[in-house]
Motif scaffolding. Sequence first.
Motif, PDB file in Angstrom:
ATOM      1  N   PRO A 184       0.782  -1.066  -0.093  1.00 36.20           N
ATOM      2  CA  PRO A 184       0.072  -0.102  -0.032  1.00 36.20           C
ATOM      3  C   PRO A 184       0.830   1.252  -0.127  1.00 36.20           C
ATOM      4  CG  PRO A 184      -0.351  -1.096   1.917  1.00 36.20           C
ATOM      5  CD  PRO A 184       0.498  -1.967   1.311  1.00 36.20           C
ATOM      6  N   GLU A 185       1.865   1.225   0.628  1.00 36.22           N
ATOM      7  CA  GLU A 185       3.030   2.368   0.612  1.00 36.22           C
ATOM      8  C   GLU A 185       3.198   2.782  -0.662  1.00 36.22           C
ATOM      9  OE1 GLU A 185       2.423   0.170   4.301  1.00 36.22           O
ATOM     10  OE2 GLU A 185       3.875  -0.490   2.455  1.00 36.22           O
ATOM     11  N   ARG A 186       3.716   1.946  -1.532  1.00 36.90           N
ATOM     12  CA  ARG A 186       4.172   2.225  -2.897  1.00 36.90           C
ATOM     13  C   ARG A 186       2.867   2.844  -3.748  1.00 36.90           C
ATOM     14  NH1 ARG A 186       9.431   2.948  -3.600  1.00 36.90           N
ATOM     15  NH2 ARG A 186      10.625   1.041  -2.747  1.00 36.90           N
ATOM     16  N   LEU A 187       1.872   2.308  -3.458  1.00 42.58           N
ATOM     17  CA  LEU A 187       0.637   2.819  -4.169  1.00 42.58           C
ATOM     18  C   LEU A 187       0.265   4.089  -3.940  1.00 42.58           C
ATOM     19  CD1 LEU A 187      -1.580  -0.525  -4.387  1.00 42.58           C
ATOM     20  CD2 LEU A 187      -0.389   0.607  -6.321  1.00 42.58           C
ATOM     21  N   ASN A 188       0.483   4.502  -2.537  1.00 40.38           N
ATOM     22  CA  ASN A 188       0.291   5.785  -2.044  1.00 40.38           C
ATOM     23  C   ASN A 188       1.481   6.761  -2.630  1.00 40.38           C
ATOM     24  OD1 ASN A 188      -1.959   4.799  -0.644  1.00 40.38           O
ATOM     25  ND2 ASN A 188      -1.014   4.703   1.217  1.00 40.38           N
ATOM     26  N   GLU A 189       2.296   6.145  -2.770  1.00 43.69           N
ATOM     27  CA  GLU A 189       3.531   7.098  -3.148  1.00 43.69           C
ATOM     28  C   GLU A 189       3.251   7.410  -4.616  1.00 43.69           C
ATOM     29  OE1 GLU A 189       7.181   5.254  -2.757  1.00 43.69           O
ATOM     30  OE2 GLU A 189       7.028   5.224  -0.470  1.00 43.69           O
ATOM     31  N   ALA A 190       2.745   6.493  -5.481  1.00 44.72           N
ATOM     32  CA  ALA A 190       2.354   6.581  -6.834  1.00 44.72           C
ATOM     33  C   ALA A 190       1.256   7.317  -7.026  1.00 44.72           C
ATOM     34  CB  ALA A 190       2.249   5.169  -7.371  1.00 44.72           C
ATOM     35  N   ALA A 191       0.155   7.248  -6.515  1.00 48.69           N
ATOM     36  CA  ALA A 191      -0.970   8.068  -6.532  1.00 48.69           C
ATOM     37  C   ALA A 191      -1.691   8.728  -5.497  1.00 48.69           C
ATOM     38  CB  ALA A 191      -1.927   6.730  -7.042  1.00 48.69           C
ATOM     39  N   GLY A 192      -0.966   8.806  -4.598  1.00 54.81           N
ATOM     40  CA  GLY A 192      -1.435   9.763  -3.456  1.00 54.81           C
ATOM     41  C   GLY A 192      -2.278   8.506  -2.639  1.00 54.81           C
ATOM     42  N   ASP A 193      -2.513   9.214  -1.441  1.00 59.64           N
ATOM     43  CA  ASP A 193      -3.118   8.342  -0.219  1.00 59.64           C
ATOM     44  C   ASP A 193      -4.444   7.866  -0.561  1.00 59.64           C
ATOM     45  OD1 ASP A 193      -0.682   8.820   1.264  1.00 59.64           O
ATOM     46  OD2 ASP A 193      -1.483  10.391   2.654  1.00 59.64           O
ATOM     47  N   LEU A 194      -5.264   8.755  -1.115  1.00 54.44           N
ATOM     48  CA  LEU A 194      -6.669   8.392  -1.230  1.00 54.44           C
ATOM     49  C   LEU A 194      -6.770   7.202  -2.256  1.00 54.44           C
ATOM     50  CD1 LEU A 194      -9.757   8.954  -0.741  1.00 54.44           C
ATOM     51  CD2 LEU A 194      -9.854  10.626  -2.641  1.00 54.44           C
ATOM     52  N   VAL A 195      -6.505   7.735  -3.487  1.00 53.95           N
ATOM     53  CA  VAL A 195      -6.335   6.665  -4.801  1.00 53.95           C
ATOM     54  C   VAL A 195      -5.573   5.453  -4.536  1.00 53.95           C
ATOM     55  CG1 VAL A 195      -5.749   6.433  -7.019  1.00 53.95           C
ATOM     56  CG2 VAL A 195      -6.682   8.574  -6.359  1.00 53.95           C
ATOM     57  N   GLY A 196      -4.078   5.593  -3.995  1.00 55.15           N
ATOM     58  CA  GLY A 196      -3.386   4.475  -3.712  1.00 55.15           C
ATOM     59  C   GLY A 196      -4.130   3.456  -2.637  1.00 55.15           C
ATOM     60  N   THR A 197      -4.774   4.117  -1.717  1.00 50.49           N
ATOM     61  CA  THR A 197      -5.472   3.125  -0.603  1.00 50.49           C
ATOM     62  C   THR A 197      -6.782   2.565  -1.453  1.00 50.49           C
ATOM     63  OG1 THR A 197      -4.526   4.602   1.186  1.00 50.49           O
ATOM     64  CG2 THR A 197      -6.740   3.146   1.470  1.00 50.49           C
ATOM     65  N   MET A 198      -7.424   3.106  -2.422  1.00 54.22           N
ATOM     66  CA  MET A 198      -8.584   2.705  -2.697  1.00 54.22           C
ATOM     67  C   MET A 198      -8.062   1.600  -3.843  1.00 54.22           C
ATOM     68  SD  MET A 198     -10.306   2.430  -6.124  1.00 54.22           S
ATOM     69  CE  MET A 198      -9.301   3.887  -6.960  1.00 54.22           C
ATOM     70  N   LEU A 199      -7.026   1.717  -4.551  1.00 52.98           N
ATOM     71  CA  LEU A 199      -6.525   0.817  -5.508  1.00 52.98           C
ATOM     72  C   LEU A 199      -5.896  -0.428  -4.822  1.00 52.98           C
ATOM     73  CD1 LEU A 199      -6.084   0.075  -8.585  1.00 52.98           C
ATOM     74  CD2 LEU A 199      -4.042   1.304  -8.387  1.00 52.98           C
ATOM     75  N   HIS A 200      -5.207  -0.281  -3.814  1.00 52.05           N
ATOM     76  CA  HIS A 200      -4.881  -1.398  -2.761  1.00 52.05           C
ATOM     77  C   HIS A 200      -6.048  -2.220  -2.443  1.00 52.05           C
ATOM     78  CE1 HIS A 200      -3.567  -3.403   0.619  1.00 52.05           C
ATOM     79  NE2 HIS A 200      -2.431  -3.525   0.082  1.00 52.05           N
ATOM     80  N   ASP A 201      -7.021  -1.629  -1.698  1.00 46.91           N
ATOM     81  CA  ASP A 201      -8.203  -2.223  -1.418  1.00 46.91           C
ATOM     82  C   ASP A 201      -9.081  -3.122  -2.524  1.00 46.91           C
ATOM     83  OD1 ASP A 201      -7.715  -1.181   1.173  1.00 46.91           O
ATOM     84  OD2 ASP A 201      -9.182   0.386   1.033  1.00 46.91           O
ATOM     85  N   LEU A 202      -9.045  -2.335  -3.700  1.00 49.95           N
ATOM     86  CA  LEU A 202      -9.845  -2.988  -4.826  1.00 49.95           C
ATOM     87  C   LEU A 202      -9.024  -4.142  -5.281  1.00 49.95           C
ATOM     88  CD1 LEU A 202     -12.025  -2.886  -6.883  1.00 49.95           C
ATOM     89  CD2 LEU A 202     -10.704  -1.292  -8.217  1.00 49.95           C
ATOM     90  N   SER A 203      -7.662  -3.913  -4.993  1.00 50.24           N
ATOM     91  CA  SER A 203      -6.832  -5.076  -5.414  1.00 50.24           C
ATOM     92  C   SER A 203      -6.826  -6.558  -4.677  1.00 50.24           C
ATOM     93  CB  SER A 203      -5.342  -4.667  -5.752  1.00 50.24           C
ATOM     94  OG  SER A 203      -4.732  -4.404  -4.454  1.00 50.24           O
ATOM     95  N   ARG A 204      -7.399  -6.352  -3.365  1.00 48.10           N
ATOM     96  CA  ARG A 204      -7.428  -7.431  -2.449  1.00 48.10           C
ATOM     97  C   ARG A 204      -8.874  -8.096  -2.485  1.00 48.10           C
ATOM     98  NH1 ARG A 204      -2.787  -5.559  -3.035  1.00 48.10           N
ATOM     99  NH2 ARG A 204      -1.090  -6.178  -1.430  1.00 48.10           N
ATOM    100  N   ARG A 205      -9.743  -7.461  -3.440  1.00 48.17           N
ATOM    101  CA  ARG A 205     -11.161  -8.100  -3.520  1.00 48.17           C
ATOM    102  C   ARG A 205     -11.067  -8.960  -4.642  1.00 48.17           C
ATOM    103  NH1 ARG A 205     -14.444  -2.507  -3.432  1.00 48.17           N
ATOM    104  NH2 ARG A 205     -13.334  -1.746  -1.687  1.00 48.17           N
ATOM    105  N   THR A 206     -12.235  -9.805  -4.938  1.00 51.32           N
ATOM    106  CA  THR A 206     -12.555 -10.667  -5.959  1.00 51.32           C
ATOM    107  C   THR A 206     -12.987  -9.418  -6.963  1.00 51.32           C
ATOM    108  OG1 THR A 206     -13.285 -12.337  -4.507  1.00 51.32           O
ATOM    109  CG2 THR A 206     -14.048 -12.105  -6.815  1.00 51.32           C
ATOM    110  N   TYR A 207     -12.146  -9.378  -8.308  1.00 50.10           N
ATOM    111  CA  TYR A 207     -12.457  -8.536  -9.080  1.00 50.10           C
ATOM    112  C   TYR A 207     -13.808  -8.714  -9.862  1.00 50.10           C
ATOM    113  CZ  TYR A 207     -11.866  -5.504 -13.065  1.00 50.10           C
ATOM    114  OH  TYR A 207     -11.799  -4.341 -14.315  1.00 50.10           O
ATOM    115  N   ALA A 208     -14.450  -7.452  -9.914  1.00 47.35           N
ATOM    116  CA  ALA A 208     -15.636  -7.649 -10.913  1.00 47.35           C
ATOM    117  C   ALA A 208     -15.411  -6.435 -11.742  1.00 47.35           C
ATOM    118  CB  ALA A 208     -16.888  -7.184 -10.041  1.00 47.35           C
ATOM    119  N   ALA A 209     -15.590  -6.750 -13.263  1.00 46.73           N
ATOM    120  CA  ALA A 209     -15.421  -5.826 -14.299  1.00 46.73           C
ATOM    121  C   ALA A 209     -16.249  -4.818 -14.069  1.00 46.73           C
ATOM    122  CB  ALA A 209     -15.371  -6.554 -15.605  1.00 46.73           C
TER     123      ALA A 209
END
Length: 122
Positions: free
Chosen positions: A72-97
């Motif tokens: 999550p720290e790397r994603l936050n560095e890449a996209a900021g805390d809000l988007v990085g955290t959201m993307l990290h959380d999304l990547s840990r769920r079962t993906y629904a297109a």
Amino acid sequence: MHQARLVGAEDFAGTCPVPFELVARLSRAEPDTLAALLDGIPEAIRANLAVWLYGRSHTHALGVWIAATCRPERLNEAAGDLVGTMLHDLSRRTYAAPDHGTRPVTGRRISLGGSGLQASAL
């Protein structure tokens, strides 16, 4: 009149964190070979790539998959805390297109034809 144009390698120059050829290979790779392609890419670049891919509708799922390989720290560095955290959380769920509005219409229907009044009646 608007015309659609094809996306070419020059569109990736300056914004994509990896060469166009690698993005093309990643997008065509099977899930079992995708991990092997990502092995040699440093995590900071993978995080930037995940954010870059996630931001495009046609590579959205690939971005989520690559985000799952990042802390999550790397994603936050890449996209900021809000988007990085959201993307990290999304990547840990079962993906629904995303359905992009293809769900069945329920309830009231909307017509682009107007109220049904004839122009002569106005």
